[in-house]
Write a protein that holds these residues in place. Structure first.
Motif, PDB file in Angstrom:
ATOM      1  N   ALA A 174       0.829  -1.202   0.000  1.00 55.41           N
ATOM      2  CA  ALA A 174       0.000   0.000   0.000  1.00 55.41           C
ATOM      3  C   ALA A 174       0.866   1.257   0.000  1.00 55.41           C
ATOM      4  O   ALA A 174       0.551   2.249  -0.677  1.00 55.41           O
ATOM      5  CB  ALA A 174      -0.928  -0.005   1.215  1.00 55.41           C
ATOM      6  N   ALA A 175       1.971   1.218   0.742  1.00 54.17           N
ATOM      7  CA  ALA A 175       2.886   2.366   0.775  1.00 54.17           C
ATOM      8  C   ALA A 175       3.529   2.597  -0.582  1.00 54.17           C
ATOM      9  O   ALA A 175       3.720   3.744  -1.015  1.00 54.17           O
ATOM     10  CB  ALA A 175       3.958   2.149   1.844  1.00 54.17           C
ATOM     11  N   GLU A 176       3.870   1.514  -1.268  1.00 58.02           N
ATOM     12  CA  GLU A 176       4.434   1.646  -2.613  1.00 58.02           C
ATOM     13  C   GLU A 176       3.426   2.311  -3.559  1.00 58.02           C
ATOM     14  O   GLU A 176       3.780   3.188  -4.356  1.00 58.02           O
ATOM     15  CB  GLU A 176       4.832   0.268  -3.134  1.00 58.02           C
ATOM     16  N   GLY A 177       2.172   1.889  -3.461  1.00 56.17           N
ATOM     17  CA  GLY A 177       1.139   2.510  -4.282  1.00 56.17           C
ATOM     18  C   GLY A 177       0.946   3.974  -3.946  1.00 56.17           C
ATOM     19  O   GLY A 177       0.808   4.820  -4.844  1.00 56.17           O
ATOM     20  N   LEU A 178       0.949   4.293  -2.648  1.00 52.56           N
ATOM     21  CA  LEU A 178       0.811   5.692  -2.235  1.00 52.56           C
ATOM     22  C   LEU A 178       1.977   6.520  -2.750  1.00 52.56           C
ATOM     23  O   LEU A 178       1.791   7.644  -3.242  1.00 52.56           O
ATOM     24  CB  LEU A 178       0.740   5.773  -0.707  1.00 52.56           C
ATOM     25  N   GLY A 179       3.186   5.984  -2.656  1.00 57.56           N
ATOM     26  CA  GLY A 179       4.353   6.696  -3.174  1.00 57.56           C
ATOM     27  C   GLY A 179       4.231   6.964  -4.663  1.00 57.56           C
ATOM     28  O   GLY A 179       4.560   8.055  -5.139  1.00 57.56           O
ATOM     29  N   GLY A 180       3.750   5.960  -5.412  1.00 57.43           N
ATOM     30  CA  GLY A 180       3.557   6.146  -6.839  1.00 57.43           C
ATOM     31  C   GLY A 180       2.562   7.257  -7.148  1.00 57.43           C
ATOM     32  O   GLY A 180       2.778   8.066  -8.055  1.00 57.43           O
ATOM     33  N   LEU A 181       1.481   7.308  -6.389  1.00 59.29           N
ATOM     34  CA  LEU A 181       0.489   8.372  -6.588  1.00 59.29           C
ATOM     35  C   LEU A 181       1.090   9.743  -6.283  1.00 59.29           C
ATOM     36  O   LEU A 181       0.828  10.721  -6.993  1.00 59.29           O
ATOM     37  CB  LEU A 181      -0.732   8.123  -5.692  1.00 59.29           C
ATOM     38  N   ILE A 182       1.915   9.808  -5.240  1.00 58.61           N
ATOM     39  CA  ILE A 182       2.563  11.083  -4.901  1.00 58.61           C
ATOM     40  C   ILE A 182       3.516  11.504  -6.013  1.00 58.61           C
ATOM     41  O   ILE A 182       3.562  12.672  -6.413  1.00 58.61           O
ATOM     42  CB  ILE A 182       3.302  10.955  -3.552  1.00 58.61           C
ATOM     43  N   GLY A 183       4.293  10.554  -6.526  1.00 55.01           N
ATOM     44  CA  GLY A 183       5.221  10.871  -7.610  1.00 55.01           C
ATOM     45  C   GLY A 183       4.506  11.373  -8.849  1.00 55.01           C
ATOM     46  O   GLY A 183       4.941  12.338  -9.491  1.00 55.01           O
ATOM     47  N   ALA A 184       3.375  10.749  -9.187  1.00 47.70           N
ATOM     48  CA  ALA A 184       2.605  11.197 -10.350  1.00 47.70           C
ATOM     49  C   ALA A 184       2.006  12.575 -10.108  1.00 47.70           C
ATOM     50  O   ALA A 184       1.970  13.420 -11.014  1.00 47.70           O
ATOM     51  CB  ALA A 184       1.500  10.185 -10.658  1.00 47.70           C
ATOM     52  N   ALA A 185       1.532  12.814  -8.874  1.00 51.82           N
ATOM     53  CA  ALA A 185       0.955  14.121  -8.557  1.00 51.82           C
ATOM     54  C   ALA A 185       2.007  15.223  -8.649  1.00 51.82           C
ATOM     55  O   ALA A 185       1.721  16.332  -9.138  1.00 51.82           O
ATOM     56  CB  ALA A 185       0.349  14.082  -7.156  1.00 51.82           C
ATOM     57  N   ILE A 186       3.235  14.918  -8.209  1.00 55.67           N
ATOM     58  CA  ILE A 186       4.314  15.905  -8.326  1.00 55.67           C
ATOM     59  C   ILE A 186       4.615  16.180  -9.799  1.00 55.67           C
ATOM     60  O   ILE A 186       4.821  17.330 -10.206  1.00 55.67           O
ATOM     61  CB  ILE A 186       5.572  15.406  -7.593  1.00 55.67           C
ATOM     62  N   ALA A 187       4.612  15.120 -10.609  1.00 53.74           N
ATOM     63  CA  ALA A 187       4.892  15.289 -12.043  1.00 53.74           C
ATOM     64  C   ALA A 187       3.813  16.113 -12.742  1.00 53.74           C
ATOM     65  O   ALA A 187       4.080  16.732 -13.772  1.00 53.74           O
ATOM     66  CB  ALA A 187       5.022  13.922 -12.709  1.00 53.74           C
ATOM     67  N   LEU A 188       2.619  16.120 -12.192  1.00 54.12           N
ATOM     68  CA  LEU A 188       1.559  16.956 -12.756  1.00 54.12           C
ATOM     69  C   LEU A 188       1.864  18.441 -12.609  1.00 54.12           C
ATOM     70  O   LEU A 188       1.464  19.258 -13.440  1.00 54.12           O
ATOM     71  CB  LEU A 188       0.223  16.650 -12.068  1.00 54.12           C
ATOM     72  N   ARG A 189       2.575  18.808 -11.543  1.00 51.47           N
ATOM     73  CA  ARG A 189       2.781  20.222 -11.225  1.00 51.47           C
ATOM     74  C   ARG A 189       4.211  20.702 -11.454  1.00 51.47           C
ATOM     75  O   ARG A 189       4.424  21.852 -11.828  1.00 51.47           O
ATOM     76  CB  ARG A 189       2.405  20.457  -9.749  1.00 51.47           C
ATOM     77  N   PHE A 190       5.187  19.851 -11.197  1.00 53.06           N
ATOM     78  CA  PHE A 190       6.596  20.249 -11.304  1.00 53.06           C
ATOM     79  C   PHE A 190       7.075  19.959 -12.719  1.00 53.06           C
ATOM     80  O   PHE A 190       7.180  18.801 -13.125  1.00 53.06           O
ATOM     81  CB  PHE A 190       7.429  19.491 -10.275  1.00 53.06           C
ATOM     82  N   LYS A 191       7.378  21.006 -13.495  1.00 55.08           N
ATOM     83  CA  LYS A 191       7.692  20.845 -14.912  1.00 55.08           C
ATOM     84  C   LYS A 191       8.989  21.564 -15.271  1.00 55.08           C
ATOM     85  O   LYS A 191       8.975  22.626 -15.905  1.00 55.08           O
ATOM     86  CB  LYS A 191       6.533  21.357 -15.759  1.00 55.08           C
ATOM     87  N   PRO A 192      10.118  21.001 -14.864  1.00 51.60           N
ATOM     88  CA  PRO A 192      11.403  21.635 -15.188  1.00 51.60           C
ATOM     89  C   PRO A 192      11.727  21.503 -16.669  1.00 51.60           C
ATOM     90  O   PRO A 192      11.291  20.568 -17.341  1.00 51.60           O
ATOM     91  CB  PRO A 192      12.400  20.839 -14.331  1.00 51.60           C
ATOM     92  N   ARG A 193      12.510  22.424 -17.177  1.00 47.68           N
ATOM     93  CA  ARG A 193      12.928  22.346 -18.575  1.00 47.68           C
ATOM     94  C   ARG A 193      13.801  21.107 -18.818  1.00 47.68           C
ATOM     95  O   ARG A 193      13.680  20.456 -19.840  1.00 47.68           O
ATOM     96  CB  ARG A 193      13.723  23.617 -18.951  1.00 47.68           C
ATOM     97  N   ARG A 194      14.665  20.803 -17.870  1.00 44.08           N
ATOM     98  CA  ARG A 194      15.511  19.610 -17.994  1.00 44.08           C
ATOM     99  C   ARG A 194      14.833  18.468 -17.235  1.00 44.08           C
ATOM    100  O   ARG A 194      15.303  17.996 -16.205  1.00 44.08           O
ATOM    101  CB  ARG A 194      16.916  19.896 -17.450  1.00 44.08           C
ATOM    102  N   LEU A 195      13.719  18.025 -17.789  1.00 44.96           N
ATOM    103  CA  LEU A 195      12.874  17.042 -17.118  1.00 44.96           C
ATOM    104  C   LEU A 195      13.572  15.702 -16.954  1.00 44.96           C
ATOM    105  O   LEU A 195      13.465  15.058 -15.902  1.00 44.96           O
ATOM    106  CB  LEU A 195      11.558  16.877 -17.898  1.00 44.96           C
ATOM    107  N   LEU A 196      14.293  15.242 -17.980  1.00 45.07           N
ATOM    108  CA  LEU A 196      14.944  13.934 -17.893  1.00 45.07           C
ATOM    109  C   LEU A 196      15.990  13.924 -16.785  1.00 45.07           C
ATOM    110  O   LEU A 196      16.092  12.954 -16.029  1.00 45.07           O
ATOM    111  CB  LEU A 196      15.577  13.573 -19.234  1.00 45.07           C
ATOM    112  N   ARG A 197      16.765  14.997 -16.684  1.00 45.08           N
ATOM    113  CA  ARG A 197      17.760  15.072 -15.617  1.00 45.08           C
ATOM    114  C   ARG A 197      17.087  15.021 -14.252  1.00 45.08           C
ATOM    115  O   ARG A 197      17.567  14.323 -13.339  1.00 45.08           O
ATOM    116  CB  ARG A 197      18.580  16.363 -15.758  1.00 45.08           C
ATOM    117  N   ALA A 198      15.979  15.719 -14.100  1.00 47.21           N
ATOM    118  CA  ALA A 198      15.233  15.675 -12.841  1.00 47.21           C
ATOM    119  C   ALA A 198      14.720  14.267 -12.558  1.00 47.21           C
ATOM    120  O   ALA A 198      14.713  13.803 -11.410  1.00 47.21           O
ATOM    121  CB  ALA A 198      14.069  16.662 -12.888  1.00 47.21           C
ATOM    122  N   GLY A 199      14.311  13.554 -13.625  1.00 48.72           N
ATOM    123  CA  GLY A 199      13.823  12.192 -13.442  1.00 48.72           C
ATOM    124  C   GLY A 199      14.898  11.249 -12.923  1.00 48.72           C
ATOM    125  O   GLY A 199      14.663  10.457 -12.004  1.00 48.72           O
ATOM    126  N   TRP A 200      16.107  11.322 -13.505  1.00 43.56           N
ATOM    127  CA  TRP A 200      17.193  10.468 -13.014  1.00 43.56           C
ATOM    128  C   TRP A 200      17.567  10.834 -11.577  1.00 43.56           C
ATOM    129  O   TRP A 200      17.932   9.958 -10.785  1.00 43.56           O
ATOM    130  CB  TRP A 200      18.408  10.571 -13.933  1.00 43.56           C
TER     131      TRP A 200
END
Length: 412
Positions: free
Chosen positions: A253-279
């Motif tokens: 359940a914690a893994e699922g919650l973490g995934g939802l948080i990560g997706a929610a952050i990706a909805l709002r945080f949009k850096p120009r160097r997105l791939l670098r932020a992803g790594w």
């Protein structure tokens, strides 16, 4: 407006199919055990699925680039629907045939190997360039939520009505996905065909043109081998040392919650160097693995799972968006298929190595070493010039893309 309507339609159908897959996961294990089969039978079914995935994935990418991707998805959903219905009929009638079950599982997974690259080729056509990250984050959020909800609902349904009900729900979910794909109006441009081998080679040559993509795939292969080992060992640690099945449930359940948080952050945080932020965010995953070693307490593992999986899903969004931004649409199916193949080859290798390595060196040392591999495989990407420099294309939204309907559809 039209593309956004297609996006909503497709993700609605896909969400139902993702939830339905959770029903089948539960139903399959229960059905095999109740029919008198054991771990050996279940392992053979899973092995048949893996072999089908490995055999079909690259060819699925070629056909996704040859045809309209939604046509490939419709045929795939139809085949998967019939396979799930076949499993439902077999277990409802009381006739358990291992060879037939392996064949149906292989057919279903083989069809999925065509669906996934086609979906990868279709995704960038559904939203404008400036909305791709938001769309990918929305898809990740729905998929992660479905992976949590599906098995939970499936467990309740199978417990109440039997395994056949679980297979039936999954078959109906594929029907919903197929109808959604049939109704899509977007169209991809397709050029002349070449031989199958030539088109496969074109996909790999497209990868080699981009250092960030080629080294990213190599890094992901190493990462998935280590993660395949970890995923086996942490289940044992959770059950033997952290509290049994209930602890494993809390961690999932914690893994699922973490995934939802990560997706929610990706909805709002949009850096120009997105791939670098992803790594960078992927460097959080080793914390999850190390929490099983020290302090080896349930609360620490839960916290590590939330943080680690948030980073993992943010990376997934960044990676998918980079591929969609940089790879020509006519090549996306083949490039996506190479991407999927590295994961499906590497993960089973790690699963097989987990037992012998832990028996020889001990669980905690192996988990520590694998956590180091996770960290190094992600950190090494910053040595690649393309990874450091890649930026998202700057596109000025047209008045149509600024509409409230678009913002609502992609969560931005």
């Amino acid at each position: 407006m039209r593309r956004i309507s297609d996006f909503r339609l497709l993700v609605s159908g896909l969400t139902l199919s993702w939830v339905g897959n959770g029903f089948q996961t539960v139903a399959l294990a229960v059905a095999v055990v109740k029919a008198g089969g054991g771990p050996g039978d279940l392992g053979l079914v899973m092995a048949a699925s893996i072999v089908a995935r490995l055999a079909c994935t690259l060819f699925g990418g070629v056909w996704a680039d040859r045809l309209q991707p939604q046509r490939v998805m419709v045929v795939s959903d139809l085949i998967r629907m019939l396979a799930a219905a076949g499993m439902a009929v077999m277990f409802f009638s009381g006739g358990y045939h291992l060879a037939l079950l392996c064949a149906l599982a292989a057919i279903s997974t083989g069809a999925a190997s065509f669906f996934d690259p086609a979906f990868g080729a279709l995704r960038p056509l559904l939203v404008p360039v400036e909305k791709r990250q938001s769309a990918n984050a929305t898809i990740s959020m729905l998929q992660t939520g479905s992976q949590v909800a599906g098995p939970a609902l499936g467990g309740v349904t199978v417990a109440a009505f039997g395994a056949s009900a679980g297979f039936t729900v999954n078959a109906l979910s594929f029907l919903a996905s197929m109808i959604a794909a049939l109704l899509l109006r977007v169209r991809a441009e397709r050029g002349p065909r070449a031989s199958m081998l030539s088109e496969l080679g074109d996909g790999w040559r497209e990868i080699r043109k981009r250092d960030w993509l080629m080294f990213g795939l190599f890094g992901a292969t190493v990462y998935h081998i280590a993660n395949g080992i970890i995923l086996v060992l942490v289940q044992i640690v959770a059950i033997e040392r952290l509290g049994g099945p209930s602890a494993a449930g809390f961690i999932a359940a914690a893994e699922g919650l973490g995934g939802l948080i990560g997706a929610a952050i990706a909805l709002r945080f949009k850096p120009r160097r997105l791939l670098r932020a992803g790594w960078l965010t992927l460097l959080l995953m080793p914390l999850w693995a190390l929490a099983y070693v020290w302090p080896a307490e349930l609360i620490a593992v839960i916290a590590g799972a939330i943080v680690g999986y948030a980073g993992l899903i943010f990376f997934d969004v960044a990676w998918e968006t980079a591929i969609q931004d940089q790879v020509p649409q006519r090549m996306l199916g083949r490039v996506s298929s190479w991407d999927y193949l590295t994961s499906f080859i590497a993960m089973p290798i790690g699963n097989v190595l987990a037992g012998p390595l832990s028996a020889k060196y001990g669980t905690s040392p192996v988990l520590t070493a694998c956590a180091a591999v996770l960290f190094l495989s992600a950190a090494a990407q910053f040595l690649v010039p393309g990874t450091r420099r890649l930026t998202r294309p700057q596109v000025s939204p047209t008045p149509a893309t600024r509409s409230p309907e678009l913002a609502e559809a992609t969560g931005s």
